[in-house]
Design a protein around this motif. Sequence first.
Motif: not given
Lengths: 498, 162, 476
Positions: C304-325
């Motif tokens: 539900g949440k990303v790891d880097f909500p305040d990052a400048q780079n959009p890839q960090d800011r919006f996409e850091s939310r997927y996990v391999m289980v």
Amino acid sequence: MAKERREIEINSRADTLPLMGPDVRPWPVTPPPSPEECMKVYEKRKAGEFGKFLEDNLRLDYVFEKPEALQGLRVLCNGIWHISRMFATSLLAEQGAEAIHIEPPTGDPLRQLTPFGREEYMLKDNVTGEPCGLDFLHEFRNAYSITLNLETPEGREIYKKLAMLVDVIIESWPPGYMDSLGIGYRQLSKLNPKLVYCWVGERGQWGPMKDEVSKFGQWMLDPFSACANSWVHNTGFPPDQCPRGGKGGDPMRSGAWLPSYVCGEQAAASILAALYWRDFNGGGEGQFIEVTAAESLMDILDFDITWYGFNASIKARTGAWDPNLNQYEWNPCKDGYMMIGGQTDRLWYRIGMCIERDLPLFGRLIHEDPLLKEMAARNALQALIKTYTVTTKWLRDINRIEAEQKLMEYEIAAGPVLYIDEVAEFPHFKYRPWVNTKETQFYGTVMYSESCGAFQHRTPARVKDLGRPLGYDNGEVYKKYLGYGPMKLRELKAKGVI
Amino acid sequence: MCDIIWCKKDLGDGKVCDTVNYLDPYCFWNWEGKVACAHCGTVYYIHMIQGHMYAGPDEKPGEKPDIYPLYADQPNNGYFNYLPGIEGRTRPYTCLPRHIYLGKADMVKFSIRGRPVRGWRPQPPSAGIAGSQGFFWDIEKLSPEVWEEYQERIRKGEVKDW
Amino acid sequence: MDWEKEIQKLKVCDFEELPGPKSKEELEEMKMPFEDYCKRVFDPGNEFVKPEALKGIRWMSTTMYIFTPHSVANLAELGAECIKIEMPRMGDPMRHTSPFNEAYLYPLHDTRPMTGTGLGFTNANVNEYFITLDYHVPEAKPIFYNLVKMSDGLTECYRHGTFDRWKQGYRHVMEINPRFIYVWGGGFGYGPKIFGGSYDILGQAHAGLASITGCHEDMGGHATKATNWVIDWYSGTQITVAILAALYWRGKTGLGTMIEFSQVQAATRMMGYAAPLYGRFGIVRQRWGNWDTQLCVHGIIMTGKVDFPDAQNPQDRFESRYVMVSAFQDADFQELCNVIKKPDLYSRYKTHKERVGAPAQIEIYKAIEDWAADKTRSEVVRILREAGILAAPVMNDREVYECEHYRLRGTVRWNDDPLFGDILIHSGYSTGLMSKTPRRHRWQWRPVGADNVKIYHELLGYPMSKIQELYDKNII
């Protein structure tokens, strides 16, 4: 074409299973093009004589009349789960090496895998009647199957003896496990200094992110590798083209075990280089090789990590469009997706002329735009959006075959997105054939993807057989390599060693 | 009209909007809703099925748009255009590699760890016969100003190992 | 008297033949922890003190784009001397590709000061020498033949029959040099579509790979393209495998050969059960998104949440939310159900056969994502790992660059490129660690024609004035 009418009733999926299969509906359904038709194609570009040379020298029909490149080399493949180790072994075995798969007496769990757990999609061998999953069967090529329990001291002694008799060991147990048993490279290389020993896995057998086994003993498998090297992050549709959350707009793993295949082929390349050095370039000795799916796939991530070092760009996913080339994409058409490629001016304008013939607006909006005149500038994002939107306006009215025919007239590299049934019936595929069938020794007629190295003048790669019942070759291999007769094998079996 | 909307809205004073809004295929292939013209903001209702305009585009004055095109331009006005991600005009392309988007060559003189990399143009000629080049980039001689800047960066401690 | 023999007779036993370590170093080596041992034998960073596997092999690369060049780059990394031949002034079209037109390195050639080589060219032609030659003109022919005489093989990618028409195909070069290994790489090879052009993406599309990658259309997904030119690279490596096998055979027999390699076929080769399933049962393999058709749980979930909500780079800011289980074995799955507080899931899907069914998968992954809806990526990974379950974040390029693992193993590293400066590399070393003949990366690429003098003068012996003349006539 069906030769006779059949009365059938379908109430469930189970009812459909007997309707297919090589006996009821032989492949190919329609015959492939004839060599004469192909000669006409060659003649069209005045390459008749050359085409005939290719046909006479490279056809798959002749592979068994030619020698094998790696004849005399022995490869031992030891492990479970990872398909990478099997692919590496297949590549060597297809080239003529003698390959032996060692499995624990319980068998490789890969043998049990089948899509959605459907056992009806597994094939039973004609010796033991045990069902075997198709992934395992398809990748088990030209090899012997023996069992050996490496957790017993006697099993390990046997393994050491085998290691002294082979050229290559490909191994995929968890990091350090073989070493802890005293049968890793460190120990075996003392017994056989000419041994080329290759470990394959997901992320590594050493280092802070090495392969893990869960607290409960479960292995780490593909696609952990692709998640660890930004492959997954870079693949898929952006969320403004498709919504997130399982609706197409997420980063995407490959449907195939792609990282494992990349790992397997690089393992084969490194092994062959090591053998070449050992035997023909003065090396004289074997070596230790480690190939991981995460890293060998990272090797082919285009420029992605390099790009980060250049200006801190983090590659993003761009769906079915390529951010570096225009045109180079697939877009939806009337009956699926159509791929079109052509980036240099010569090709790009040819694509345009083909489309403009049906859709004059394409010329007005695309060809006339000064911002699209220069090859590099056409790679800008806005240029992709514009070009592909108008291209799709053309595609929506035609189906894949029509689009391909139109584009082929202009000699454009274009092709439909095909499903496996369409692949198997595609004229070029069945002419070569690339999807082929074989009457196997144990599993009846099996359709398979042909070896890619099979089209070679002097020493083509070849597929001899697919699949093997577990431990089928214990008798032959243990006799041939170690001299063990049936009584000894019974004894070993009783002790749980094989 | 179909997967472009060539807006011909009369803007008064004899001016016509004359803007092409590109409805990108993956987003709009099957889509129903209201899309705004990037230039004049006119809202159109469209219903697309398999890439064909099943209904619309119909003007919906006074209504709010659901979506914007990714890109729009004016072929009859010197190709004036709206790049992706302009608020209230175009949709952002959410998967950009950086917070900035150039679409043209980025003139880079230093890698992310602060060491010189030849990412800028023009470079002074440095080839010998038939375009041949040696195996040494004499940056101090060829681009003294970059060399100077590099020395300055070293002094400031901006050059890192990683 | 043969003293050697007499001494041998006196020996009770030969120390060398006794089992066990022979020296203090060897003893240490046998005793050190496995990881230290690996680090010591692979010794990342010191590749250049070790021999090269393919030293002495010379290969011609008359190639373009990625597919065929990569087959040669593999050889060049393994120590072969490779010569890339390009069109004068223009170079490989791949030089003119760059992501969104943003990243180039200069110069391409002195005559084109405003044009660079795009990063699209990266990794496909490393360590090679770059010369130019226009095969179309008759004067080029003897030059080409001389190179063939001095080389072990060639990889080309022209439309089938083109080199043959130009009298530099296999039929001609095998007369000049019977040891020659001739590789044609392309899309299709002999057959009805022989003249069809090909690209990586065509392989992905045509061969069926795209049809099984991405979300199922019932879920709104489309056939998905691997962003990277994977079929180009992957097929290129399979050519390398074929070349190395041919070299091995040549080592025994002295004979060259011709390899015809089609990348479209190579894409089908990796599709696993797709062909046998269709052939036997008529079942057409479909897409299954980020899950696995044969294992469950074994997939990528969204948090539900990303790891880097305040990052400048959009890839960090919006996409850091997927996990391999991954928790497909019974005990793992049971623990996973406990962690996500759905023990009933386990009681209903106790066997793997039950939970790998399609409706079960849909239910199970939804339950995991619901649980992760209020968590960040790193929280999810931490909780699962603490419970002993396998989980890992989906990493992006920055995270790969910063990852200690690859840095330690030397598979991501900086290179002081001889002409282009500070370049981050992630290829070559990453193809595999070799303890005795490791691959190495010398340079990324060189400008168009940068080695014209080196090859034409130093190897083929043309006088400098002749080289100038060929250059002026646009032949080189």
